[in-house]
Scaffold this motif. Structure first.
Motif, PDB file in Angstrom:
ATOM      1  N   PHE A 192     105.735  49.079 174.071  1.00 47.88           N
ATOM      2  CA  PHE A 192     104.342  48.836 173.700  1.00 47.88           C
ATOM      3  C   PHE A 192     103.787  47.598 174.409  1.00 47.88           C
ATOM      4  O   PHE A 192     102.711  47.629 175.002  1.00 47.88           O
ATOM      5  CB  PHE A 192     104.215  48.674 172.183  1.00 47.88           C
ATOM      6  CG  PHE A 192     102.829  48.321 171.745  1.00 47.88           C
ATOM      7  CD1 PHE A 192     101.800  49.264 171.798  1.00 47.88           C
ATOM      8  CD2 PHE A 192     102.530  47.040 171.299  1.00 47.88           C
ATOM      9  CE1 PHE A 192     100.514  48.942 171.416  1.00 47.88           C
ATOM     10  CE2 PHE A 192     101.243  46.704 170.915  1.00 47.88           C
ATOM     11  CZ  PHE A 192     100.232  47.656 170.969  1.00 47.88           C
ATOM     12  N   LEU A 193     104.572  46.525 174.361  1.00 46.52           N
ATOM     13  CA  LEU A 193     104.121  45.280 174.992  1.00 46.52           C
ATOM     14  C   LEU A 193     104.019  45.437 176.504  1.00 46.52           C
ATOM     15  O   LEU A 193     103.071  44.956 177.134  1.00 46.52           O
ATOM     16  CB  LEU A 193     105.084  44.142 174.630  1.00 46.52           C
ATOM     17  CG  LEU A 193     104.573  42.724 174.873  1.00 46.52           C
ATOM     18  CD1 LEU A 193     103.240  42.494 174.185  1.00 46.52           C
ATOM     19  CD2 LEU A 193     105.584  41.699 174.373  1.00 46.52           C
ATOM     20  N   ILE A 233     106.314  36.805 184.953  1.00 45.66           N
ATOM     21  CA  ILE A 233     106.049  37.611 183.759  1.00 45.66           C
ATOM     22  C   ILE A 233     107.298  38.380 183.322  1.00 45.66           C
ATOM     23  O   ILE A 233     107.671  38.367 182.148  1.00 45.66           O
ATOM     24  CB  ILE A 233     104.864  38.582 184.006  1.00 45.66           C
ATOM     25  CG1 ILE A 233     103.557  37.798 184.098  1.00 45.66           C
ATOM     26  CG2 ILE A 233     104.768  39.601 182.873  1.00 45.66           C
ATOM     27  CD1 ILE A 233     102.334  38.635 184.366  1.00 45.66           C
ATOM     28  N   LEU A 244     109.296  39.763 179.793  1.00 48.11           N
ATOM     29  CA  LEU A 244     108.674  41.064 179.518  1.00 48.11           C
ATOM     30  C   LEU A 244     109.622  42.227 179.825  1.00 48.11           C
ATOM     31  O   LEU A 244     109.573  43.266 179.170  1.00 48.11           O
ATOM     32  CB  LEU A 244     107.378  41.217 180.326  1.00 48.11           C
ATOM     33  CG  LEU A 244     106.537  42.433 179.936  1.00 48.11           C
ATOM     34  CD1 LEU A 244     105.978  42.279 178.529  1.00 48.11           C
ATOM     35  CD2 LEU A 244     105.402  42.667 180.907  1.00 48.11           C
ATOM     36  N   ASN A 276     118.055  41.550 170.811  1.00 47.45           N
ATOM     37  CA  ASN A 276     117.481  40.419 171.523  1.00 47.45           C
ATOM     38  C   ASN A 276     118.300  40.034 172.739  1.00 47.45           C
ATOM     39  O   ASN A 276     119.479  39.735 172.650  1.00 47.45           O
ATOM     40  CB  ASN A 276     117.366  39.235 170.567  1.00 47.45           C
ATOM     41  CG  ASN A 276     116.310  38.269 171.026  1.00 47.45           C
ATOM     42  OD1 ASN A 276     115.362  38.673 171.695  1.00 47.45           O
ATOM     43  ND2 ASN A 276     116.480  37.017 170.689  1.00 47.45           N
ATOM     44  N   HIS A 277     117.618  40.019 173.877  1.00 47.08           N
ATOM     45  CA  HIS A 277     118.299  39.651 175.112  1.00 47.08           C
ATOM     46  C   HIS A 277     118.103  38.161 175.365  1.00 47.08           C
ATOM     47  O   HIS A 277     116.987  37.658 175.290  1.00 47.08           O
ATOM     48  CB  HIS A 277     117.711  40.469 176.257  1.00 47.08           C
ATOM     49  CG  HIS A 277     118.212  40.038 177.589  1.00 47.08           C
ATOM     50  ND1 HIS A 277     117.609  39.025 178.295  1.00 47.08           N
ATOM     51  CD2 HIS A 277     119.250  40.444 178.335  1.00 47.08           C
ATOM     52  CE1 HIS A 277     118.268  38.850 179.419  1.00 47.08           C
ATOM     53  NE2 HIS A 277     119.264  39.703 179.473  1.00 47.08           N
ATOM     54  N   MET A 286     108.905  35.109 181.289  1.00 47.86           N
ATOM     55  CA  MET A 286     108.204  35.493 180.066  1.00 47.86           C
ATOM     56  C   MET A 286     108.906  36.657 179.375  1.00 47.86           C
ATOM     57  O   MET A 286     108.434  37.155 178.356  1.00 47.86           O
ATOM     58  CB  MET A 286     106.738  35.816 180.361  1.00 47.86           C
ATOM     59  CG  MET A 286     105.953  34.617 180.846  1.00 47.86           C
ATOM     60  SD  MET A 286     104.284  35.005 181.336  1.00 47.86           S
ATOM     61  CE  MET A 286     103.394  34.735 179.811  1.00 47.86           C
ATOM     62  N   GLU A 307     111.252  43.303 176.745  1.00 51.25           N
ATOM     63  CA  GLU A 307     110.453  43.545 175.544  1.00 51.25           C
ATOM     64  C   GLU A 307     110.279  45.045 175.322  1.00 51.25           C
ATOM     65  O   GLU A 307     110.676  45.856 176.158  1.00 51.25           O
ATOM     66  CB  GLU A 307     109.080  42.866 175.687  1.00 51.25           C
ATOM     67  CG  GLU A 307     109.125  41.358 175.850  1.00 51.25           C
ATOM     68  CD  GLU A 307     109.628  40.626 174.610  1.00 51.25           C
ATOM     69  OE1 GLU A 307     109.788  41.272 173.551  1.00 51.25           O
ATOM     70  OE2 GLU A 307     109.892  39.413 174.706  1.00 51.25           O
ATOM     71  N   VAL A 311     100.528  44.842 178.522  1.00 52.20           N
ATOM     72  CA  VAL A 311     100.381  43.884 179.626  1.00 52.20           C
ATOM     73  C   VAL A 311      99.938  44.602 180.901  1.00 52.20           C
ATOM     74  O   VAL A 311      98.991  44.172 181.563  1.00 52.20           O
ATOM     75  CB  VAL A 311     101.694  43.101 179.862  1.00 52.20           C
ATOM     76  CG1 VAL A 311     101.579  42.216 181.094  1.00 52.20           C
ATOM     77  CG2 VAL A 311     102.030  42.254 178.646  1.00 52.20           C
TER      78      VAL A 311
END
Lengths: 204, 94
Positions: B68-69, B56, B62, B6-7, B60, B65, B73
């Motif tokens: 896949f995500l 984003i 991304l 986790n960043h 957000m 992440e 998106v």
């Protein structure tokens, strides 16, 4: 160690976040449809849209843009604070975010009531006597900013629930999916405004 | 587990992103103040797209992440752009 709570947490948060993103995709197409209608009618009734857009107060629009951009940062900061385990900072930043959202709504109130004074509101006689293109512009203006304002209100409720949960400790540095997803929702509210603002207020 | 990968965004990076976004907003307001016709629309939309991309990826999160995500998106955004482009093609050439 047979039951490892962090293991379930891991799966939950990944899928939970994915679910939120999928919901945001549907939101994109909800507003996207309106953007599309706006774009087509703008192309069709160019002079009328140009004339009607000049009625909008670009200054209020700009101030509201700043409010939303700053609030987007504070909510991202609240998540950072929560991940670091700093509850006080999380609560502070969440409160600031909610206050900024409130200021946005206050601005919106003044903006709309100013238009109402001139008789520009959906279904008003003034609007009905306007050229067709201007009628369409104001219809779309109220629909798009109204739907967006509704999202701001929902965001405020969500963030307030987070304040309560952080205080209660049910949202904490180990379990913060709700805060993370609420922040994502709030960023979407910001994203939509990023497009609404130039399309409605700036491009006249 | 999650925490290893986790960043966590730093406060400093968030402030930097905000400053960039506010600068872009200022540019957008100033440029649309000069009436350049269709160019204004294009520039305003371009700046808005850049701002959206920044929100984003940074706010957000991304950028940090999983693949896949990111693909999901990008795929949905591509679909959205296609819907707009195809509608306009239909509108202008019917």
């Amino acid at each position: 160690m047979t039951v490892h709570p962090t293991h379930t947490e891991h799966i939950d948060s990944e899928t939970g976040k994915l679910g939120m993103w999928i919901f945001l995709f549907t939101e994109l197409f909800l507003f996207g449809g309106l953007f599309l209608v706006y774009a087509i009618f703008r192309a069709k009734y160019s002079p009328e849209f140009h004339h009607a857009a000049e009625e909008l107060n670009a200054f209020i629009g700009t101030i509201n843009t700043v409010f939303l951009l700053v609030s987007s940062m504070t909510v991202a900061g609240a998540l950072t604070a929560m991940q670091k385990g700093d509850r006080r900072m999380t609560l502070l930043l969440l409160t600031v975010t909610i206050m900024l959202a409130g200021l946005f709504m206050v601005n919106k109130y003044f903006e709309w009531s100013h238009k109402f004074e001139y008789g520009i509101f959906p279904g008003s006689p003034v609007l009905k006597n306007m050229p067709h293109g201007e009628l369409l512009f104001f219809g779309l203006y109220y629909m798009m900013t109204g739907l967006h304002a509704l999202h701001v209100l929902v965001g405020m409720v969500l963030l307030s629930i987070n304040v309560v949960k952080v205080k209660a400790g049910t949202v904490n540095s180990e379990r913060f999916l709700m805060l993370e997803n609420s922040a994502l929702y709030w960023h979407l509210v910001d994203l939509i405004w990023i497009f609404l603002f130039p399309l409605l207020y700036l491009i006249t | 587990m999650r925490d290893e990968k986790n960043h966590i965004s730093t406060y400093r990076s968030l402030v930097t992103v905000l400053v960039i976004l506010l600068a872009l907003t200022t540019i957008s307001v100033l440029i649309t103040g000069i009436h350049l016709g269709p160019v204004t629309v294009a520039v305003a939309l371009l700046i808005a797209s850049v701002k959206v991309a920044i929100v984003i990826t940074q706010f957000m999160h991304l950028k940090f992440e999983n693949l896949f995500l990111k693909l999901a998106v990008s795929g949905v955004l591509t679909l959205f752009v296609l819907v707009i482009v195809i509608t306009f093609i239909d509108y202008f050439f019917r």
